[in-house]
Design a protein around this motif. Structure first.
Motif, PDB file in Angstrom:
ATOM      1  N   SER A  44      16.807 -14.540 -11.260  1.00  0.00           N
ATOM      2  CA  SER A  44      15.605 -14.165 -10.528  1.00  0.00           C
ATOM      3  C   SER A  44      15.767 -14.602  -9.076  1.00  0.00           C
ATOM      4  CB  SER A  44      14.395 -14.866 -11.149  1.00  0.00           C
ATOM      5  OG  SER A  44      13.254 -14.682 -10.361  1.00  0.00           O
ATOM      6  N   ASP A  45      15.105 -13.900  -8.191  1.00  0.00           N
ATOM      7  CA  ASP A  45      15.189 -14.290  -6.786  1.00  0.00           C
ATOM      8  C   ASP A  45      14.199 -15.402  -6.445  1.00  0.00           C
ATOM      9  OD1 ASP A  45      12.806 -12.918  -6.818  1.00  0.00           O
ATOM     10  OD2 ASP A  45      13.397 -11.428  -5.321  1.00  0.00           O
ATOM     11  N   GLY A  46      13.421 -15.851  -7.420  1.00  0.00           N
ATOM     12  CA  GLY A  46      12.528 -16.982  -7.213  1.00  0.00           C
ATOM     13  C   GLY A  46      11.094 -16.618  -6.887  1.00  0.00           C
ATOM     14  N   ASN A  47      10.809 -15.347  -6.598  1.00  0.00           N
ATOM     15  CA  ASN A  47       9.449 -15.001  -6.215  1.00  0.00           C
ATOM     16  C   ASN A  47       8.494 -14.865  -7.406  1.00  0.00           C
ATOM     17  OD1 ASN A  47      10.279 -12.566  -7.252  1.00  0.00           O
ATOM     18  ND2 ASN A  47       9.801 -11.354  -5.444  1.00  0.00           N
ATOM     19  N   ARG A  48       9.023 -14.930  -8.628  1.00  0.00           N
ATOM     20  CA  ARG A  48       8.181 -14.857  -9.820  1.00  0.00           C
ATOM     21  C   ARG A  48       8.176 -16.153 -10.620  1.00  0.00           C
ATOM     22  NH1 ARG A  48      10.695  -9.748 -12.579  1.00  0.00           N
ATOM     23  NH2 ARG A  48      12.479 -11.024 -12.075  1.00  0.00           N
ATOM     24  N   ASP A  49       8.731 -17.200 -10.078  1.00  0.00           N
ATOM     25  CA  ASP A  49       8.827 -18.466 -10.818  1.00  0.00           C
ATOM     26  C   ASP A  49       7.467 -19.004 -11.229  1.00  0.00           C
ATOM     27  OD1 ASP A  49      11.526 -18.287 -10.574  1.00  0.00           O
ATOM     28  OD2 ASP A  49      11.722 -19.882  -9.078  1.00  0.00           O
ATOM     29  N   VAL A  50       6.440 -18.757 -10.447  1.00  0.00           N
ATOM     30  CA  VAL A  50       5.107 -19.257 -10.781  1.00  0.00           C
ATOM     31  C   VAL A  50       4.637 -18.691 -12.133  1.00  0.00           C
ATOM     32  CG1 VAL A  50       3.796 -17.476  -9.538  1.00  0.00           C
ATOM     33  CG2 VAL A  50       2.810 -19.740  -9.861  1.00  0.00           C
ATOM     34  N   PHE A  51       5.049 -17.469 -12.457  1.00  0.00           N
ATOM     35  CA  PHE A  51       4.680 -16.894 -13.749  1.00  0.00           C
ATOM     36  C   PHE A  51       5.293 -17.693 -14.899  1.00  0.00           C
ATOM     37  CE2 PHE A  51       4.329 -12.974 -11.100  1.00  0.00           C
ATOM     38  CZ  PHE A  51       2.952 -12.880 -11.185  1.00  0.00           C
ATOM     39  N   PHE A  52       6.511 -18.160 -14.710  1.00  0.00           N
ATOM     40  CA  PHE A  52       7.165 -18.982 -15.721  1.00  0.00           C
ATOM     41  C   PHE A  52       6.379 -20.268 -15.950  1.00  0.00           C
ATOM     42  CE2 PHE A  52      10.210 -22.311 -16.891  1.00  0.00           C
ATOM     43  CZ  PHE A  52      10.760 -21.757 -18.030  1.00  0.00           C
ATOM     44  N   TYR A  53       5.935 -20.901 -14.888  1.00  0.00           N
ATOM     45  CA  TYR A  53       5.216 -22.162 -15.013  1.00  0.00           C
ATOM     46  C   TYR A  53       3.783 -21.978 -15.501  1.00  0.00           C
ATOM     47  CZ  TYR A  53       9.276 -24.122 -12.802  1.00  0.00           C
ATOM     48  OH  TYR A  53      10.570 -24.495 -12.537  1.00  0.00           O
ATOM     49  N   MET A  54       3.221 -20.800 -15.334  1.00  0.00           N
ATOM     50  CA  MET A  54       1.872 -20.524 -15.823  1.00  0.00           C
ATOM     51  C   MET A  54       1.854 -20.207 -17.315  1.00  0.00           C
ATOM     52  SD  MET A  54       0.333 -18.198 -12.698  1.00  0.00           S
ATOM     53  CE  MET A  54      -0.608 -17.251 -13.857  1.00  0.00           C
ATOM     54  N   HIS A  55       3.019 -19.995 -17.902  1.00  0.00           N
ATOM     55  CA  HIS A  55       3.106 -19.564 -19.293  1.00  0.00           C
ATOM     56  C   HIS A  55       2.310 -20.440 -20.252  1.00  0.00           C
ATOM     57  CE1 HIS A  55       4.995 -19.814 -23.304  1.00  0.00           C
ATOM     58  NE2 HIS A  55       4.861 -18.512 -23.232  1.00  0.00           N
ATOM     59  N   ALA A  56       2.382 -21.747 -20.100  1.00  0.00           N
ATOM     60  CA  ALA A  56       1.681 -22.654 -21.022  1.00  0.00           C
ATOM     61  C   ALA A  56       0.178 -22.393 -21.006  1.00  0.00           C
ATOM     62  CB  ALA A  56       1.973 -24.108 -20.655  1.00  0.00           C
ATOM     63  N   PHE A  57      -0.371 -22.069 -19.864  1.00  0.00           N
ATOM     64  CA  PHE A  57      -1.807 -21.810 -19.764  1.00  0.00           C
ATOM     65  C   PHE A  57      -2.165 -20.413 -20.271  1.00  0.00           C
ATOM     66  CE2 PHE A  57      -1.048 -25.281 -16.884  1.00  0.00           C
ATOM     67  CZ  PHE A  57      -2.071 -26.149 -17.228  1.00  0.00           C
ATOM     68  N   ILE A  58      -1.321 -19.441 -20.020  1.00  0.00           N
ATOM     69  CA  ILE A  58      -1.572 -18.079 -20.507  1.00  0.00           C
ATOM     70  C   ILE A  58      -1.584 -18.068 -22.033  1.00  0.00           C
ATOM     71  CG2 ILE A  58      -0.695 -15.705 -20.551  1.00  0.00           C
ATOM     72  CD1 ILE A  58      -1.829 -16.639 -17.813  1.00  0.00           C
ATOM     73  N   ILE A  59      -0.570 -18.671 -22.644  1.00  0.00           N
ATOM     74  CA  ILE A  59      -0.509 -18.694 -24.105  1.00  0.00           C
ATOM     75  C   ILE A  59      -1.648 -19.535 -24.677  1.00  0.00           C
ATOM     76  CG2 ILE A  59       1.128 -20.627 -24.346  1.00  0.00           C
ATOM     77  CD1 ILE A  59       1.216 -17.510 -26.492  1.00  0.00           C
TER      78      ILE A  59
END
Length: 135
Positions: A44-59
């Motif tokens: 990844s180019d890093g511009n979507r990393d926040v989605f990875f870290y938000m995963h715990a809250f989304i689930i």
């Protein structure tokens, strides 16, 4: 609605800590498994990393809503309710998703198995917490 949001936030914070701590330990204990992530599929180019870290809250919010809707189907001690909740989520959601993921992407069986176990762990932890906070 307040219970769903409060339970979701609490579970999200707990899963964030446990899962990213587990990721750190997993890399240290099973480096060969994580070498498979050195694949162009995962770059990844890093511009979507926040989605990875938000995963715990989304689930957590999704599972909190699911728990609130179907909690009457789970009986027994809160730990058993959490385990049953995790099994239901794993069979209904994770198994089909992991099946199609493994069949359509060039990834290893052990990678998919680790994702399945990771999702099951998340659901059991969240379900146990929901059984305590929102019986």
């Amino acid at each position: 609605m307040k219970r769903i949001i409060l339970s979701g936030l609490t579970a999200g914070a707990l899963l964030f800590i446990l899962c990213y701590g587990g990721l750190y330990l997993g890399i240290r204990l099973f480096p060969a498994l994580f070498m498979d992530y050195n694949n162009p599929l995962f770059n990844s180019d890093g511009n979507r990393d926040v989605f990875f870290y938000m995963h715990a809250f989304i689930i957590s919010f999704a599972l909190s809503w699911f728990w609130d809707r179907f909690k009457g189907l789970f009986h027994g001690h809160f730990i058993l309710r959490g385990l049953e909740f995790g099994f239901v989520y794993a069979i209904v959601s994770l198994l089909p998703v992991m099946w199609i993921t493994f069949s359509s992407l060039d990834i290893t069986f052990f990678m998919v198995l680790s994702w399945f176990l990771y999702g099951f762990f998340q659901a059991v932890v969240a379900g146990t917490l929901f059984a305590k906070l929102n019986p």
